[in-house]
Design a protein around this motif. Sequence first.
Motif, mmCIF file in Angstrom:
data_model
loop_
_atom_site.group_PDB
_atom_site.id
_atom_site.type_symbol
_atom_site.label_atom_id
_atom_site.label_comp_id
_atom_site.label_asym_id
_atom_site.label_seq_id
_atom_site.Cartn_x
_atom_site.Cartn_y
_atom_site.Cartn_z
ATOM 1 N N ASP A 1 1.974 0.944 4.127
ATOM 2 C CA ASP A 1 0.985 -0.083 4.436
ATOM 3 C C ASP A 1 -0.450 0.264 4.056
ATOM 4 O OD1 ASP A 1 0.484 1.810 6.289
ATOM 5 O OD2 ASP A 1 0.755 0.509 8.050
ATOM 6 N N ARG A 2 -0.668 1.447 3.504
ATOM 7 C CA ARG A 2 -2.015 1.763 3.021
ATOM 8 C C ARG A 2 -2.130 1.561 1.504
ATOM 9 N NH1 ARG A 2 -5.527 4.145 6.369
ATOM 10 N NH2 ARG A 2 -4.738 4.493 8.466
ATOM 11 N N ILE A 3 -1.038 1.130 0.919
ATOM 12 C CA ILE A 3 -1.039 0.955 -0.541
ATOM 13 C C ILE A 3 -0.956 -0.532 -0.884
ATOM 14 C CG2 ILE A 3 0.207 1.480 -2.686
ATOM 15 C CD1 ILE A 3 1.145 4.078 -1.374
ATOM 16 N N TYR A 4 -1.855 -0.969 -1.773
ATOM 17 C CA TYR A 4 -1.904 -2.372 -2.199
ATOM 18 C C TYR A 4 -1.613 -2.459 -3.697
ATOM 19 C CZ TYR A 4 -4.220 -3.268 2.260
ATOM 20 O OH TYR A 4 -4.510 -3.359 3.583
ATOM 21 N N VAL A 5 -1.098 -3.603 -4.103
ATOM 22 C CA VAL A 5 -0.886 -3.838 -5.539
ATOM 23 C C VAL A 5 -1.740 -5.031 -5.950
ATOM 24 C CG1 VAL A 5 0.782 -4.441 -7.334
ATOM 25 C CG2 VAL A 5 1.447 -2.891 -5.476
ATOM 26 N N ALA A 6 -2.667 -4.812 -6.905
ATOM 27 C CA ALA A 6 -3.588 -5.888 -7.291
ATOM 28 C C ALA A 6 -3.220 -6.535 -8.610
ATOM 29 C CB ALA A 6 -5.010 -5.341 -7.378
ATOM 30 N N ASP A 7 -2.310 -5.919 -9.342
ATOM 31 C CA ASP A 7 -2.012 -6.472 -10.668
ATOM 32 C C ASP A 7 -0.727 -7.303 -10.644
ATOM 33 O OD1 ASP A 7 0.118 -4.650 -10.735
ATOM 34 O OD2 ASP A 7 -1.141 -3.103 -11.649
ATOM 35 N N ALA A 8 -0.269 -7.684 -11.833
ATOM 36 C CA ALA A 8 0.871 -8.600 -11.920
ATOM 37 C C ALA A 8 2.206 -7.927 -11.590
ATOM 38 C CB ALA A 8 0.931 -9.237 -13.299
#
Lengths: 533, 428
Positions: free
Chosen positions: A493-500
């Motif tokens: 839960d501390r990792i985000y994905v911003a790309d496609a």
Amino acid sequence: MPESDVIIIGSGIAGLHAAYPLVEGGVRVTMLDVGLDESHTLEEGVPLSFEEHRRSDAGQDKIFLGDDLSGIGASTGDAGHAGAMTSGRRRYIVRGADTHAPVRNDSSVITQSLASGGLSEAWGAVCGFFDDEELRSVGIPPEEMKTHYAAIIKRIGVSGTNAKHDLQSPAEIDDNSTRILRTFLSRKPFFDNMGFRVEQPALALLTRDKDGRRATAYRDMDFWDNIGRSIYRGHYTLETLRTYPNFTYVPDIFVKTVRQESAAVIVVTKNTATHQDIRFRAKRLIMAAGAINTTRILLRSFDLFDTPVPLILKNNYLIPNLLLSRLGHRSDPHRHSLCQLIMSGTRHGGNPVNAYVQLYSYKSLLLYKLLRYVPLPVPEALSVLSLITPAMVLADVRFPMSAGTFGQSILRKDVSGDHLEITHTETPAHKTAQDKKIKPIKRALRALGLLPLTSVRNPFGATSHYAGGVPYSESTVEHVLSVDRDGRLHQADRIYVADAASWASLPAKPPALTIMANANRIGTRLKSAILLQ
Amino acid sequence: MKVLITGAGGFIGTMVTKHLLEKGYDVSGIVRRGTSISFDHPHMRWHVGDIRDTAFLEICVRDIDTVVHLAAAKADEPESFAVNVTGTKNLIAACHAAKVKGFVNISTISTKLSKKGVYGNTKHEADELVQASGIPAVILKPSIVYGDIHAGIFGTLIGYTRLPVVPVIGSGTFTSRPIHVADVAVAIEHTLVRQLPRACAIYDLGGPDIVSFNNLVRIIAQEIHRKKVVLLHIPIPVAYLLARVFEVLTKKKPITVSNVIATGQDVKVDAEVFFREYDFHPRALRQGLRDMLRDRDSEKKESYALLRYVMPKAPIGKYHTDLFERAVGAYGLDAHHISPFILSTRSRIGAFDAVTRLLRPSGAFQRKLLIAAAILECSPLSSDWLLPQERSLQSLAMDIFRYGFKVIGKLMLGVLLLCIPGLYKHNA
């Protein structure tokens, strides 16, 4: 070990625009990137037009072929279309990707970039606004997007006409396109009935000066140089970000793995110059290395070797047309080189075709690139091409690709570490269905006064648009890796994905604008969460 | 700057024209009717006509800044006076009318002989006309000019030195200062760069080496043929007689009376003044001879032949051949060699192109042609040819027809080439 609030991996458009709201909000951001940068060579020199270069510049080979002469493309395996935007002086954009981020692929074409700014350093600047239906299919909540589209438009500068957004006035179109647009308008009811609409695209091309960048001078050099900075490129945003004291850019860094600990994320990297291992630590992490490399890093980090995850690739059809009424005309060299018009299926009417067709003129491109299509002796082939290319209009046709189609990535161990194995097995039925959709498109092109010469089907991946790997999902069980609607990884839960990588489909429209807007959304939500604490 | 070159199709003229184009000048060139124009360039304008035709000259000098006057009748011909003297007079008149700002007259060192032949006399008169014209002018008096293995005095000498015994007129002790034609072109360009003097300036032009005729023959034999020669001295009266006989008997004379007259006298070529004033450093004789050999060899090279094939009229230079060779290396085509049989003529290259295009479009031969095409397209040389032009549908159709015929011709010859065993296999 340097520490910050948020680490962002990658300086492509996703990373940059996820960073923007965070940095503006005062969050301490560190961006890790390999960051090859030779963009200064594209901004140097006298701002001559394409014709002026061709007529009088004795050293024009340096621009059109590059110092390494890679622009000639005389290798046997040179893929015509995918390589076209990254040859010559833009070659650095794809340099080194094969060795640092090895891919084994079958029939598909994979373009990766280690450049600062990523593939936006070579993009065609067409901005597609996804409608609600398209956004939902991708996994982005439509109701949130209007403000983020608006933020990106304001940040990068977009020209065109759009009912929902305030854009810079549309760019001038060239003689051939003026003709086509006039034909369309005079026969509008006919096209309505067919389910096609022709209009000017929104372009990330300035028609008014903005932030030290200049309005386009219509020099027709858009593929070849960045003088004046009229077309948006990612590294301009990077320059802006670097003026903030709470933003740190660390180049020469190749990320190997990421790991979440109790209250922090650890990023294990290798310095590409010294080959030393360096660890970075932050409270949160945003993955923005592009769909393929975000997937690669996450699979490696979660030890998910030999585990297939979805990958969505897009193909395209190229239909060269002759605009017969313009044969023999020289045309005004005062023009831009980008997409002139788009013809889109309206998805309503009798025969709905969900396609996005970009129309280009073949003017600021070079004839020798077309030699492979003309089986005449070289001097005659060049002569014939010089006669017909001024009246040539290239139609680049794209269809949407939905989730769960034919592509998948699997991380495999090998002697030198690991590589990403990409397989793409299209069913014959799908190919037939796609081929069938070309017919009404050709009919529409003919109705516009164009004579379609042939249609070339490019392999999947040729558009350099990739999605999937860590798709959006409501549930945590559907995929081994997936994100929630805020781009947050279900598995950490501390990792985000911003790309496609988080996209569940690829609409027919080009995705770049929406990648930026969605990254801005994810960055903005994360900023609120951090500031709330 | 707009420069008009008379005699642009000649030995020195061609070199000067190419050099000025390379330096970015807008060049107009006058060539005689019947001269084949060997190249095109976007900054080049050709005029075909006669230097004695005043109306024609008026058109040529329009909008010209400086005239470089090279046209002359070199051998002793009946029209020598009309071309060398009247021609110059007409040209000066046209220059006055068009307010031309400068005049560079290429004279000859023979004008300094105390006893002159027809050539020396007429050129001397021309010099006087230029001096009196009032147009800011430079007169250059070159010694022997060399640079082409097939032409000029050196061409003749290279032919003679092939013989075991070389005939030499007189004692052969008179000296000259041979200068390479490329250096003459540089010298002329030097005079254009600088503001021409108000009054007329006259310079001798020569290379750095002062050589006697005997030594010249020996050096040529050594550098070109790699051998030693025996000289046979022909007394001047005998040579004079021979020249007279040739004058009556043949059109193309091995020696002229002017040649014989010149050989008997020694002229001091004071080249140092020009070296000093224009910071001019021409190449040494031996170097020049080696360059000459290299130029001959380079015309046989693959790069030159293929580039020349794609654009026959382009003045292909070292810049282009170097690029080609670099590209061949970059694309790993070093190991592939096209047989001299194909390279020797353009029509054979064309024929082989036509068939390999269909049979092996991605073979090494076609990839090399692609490289040649790319290099020529990315050069101003091809802009007139390949950039969009306004044209009528009729001319469009005519052109397509013309190309059609050419293609058919190439294909037919190509099929014949396919019949030669091994040729296709080794070259495609």
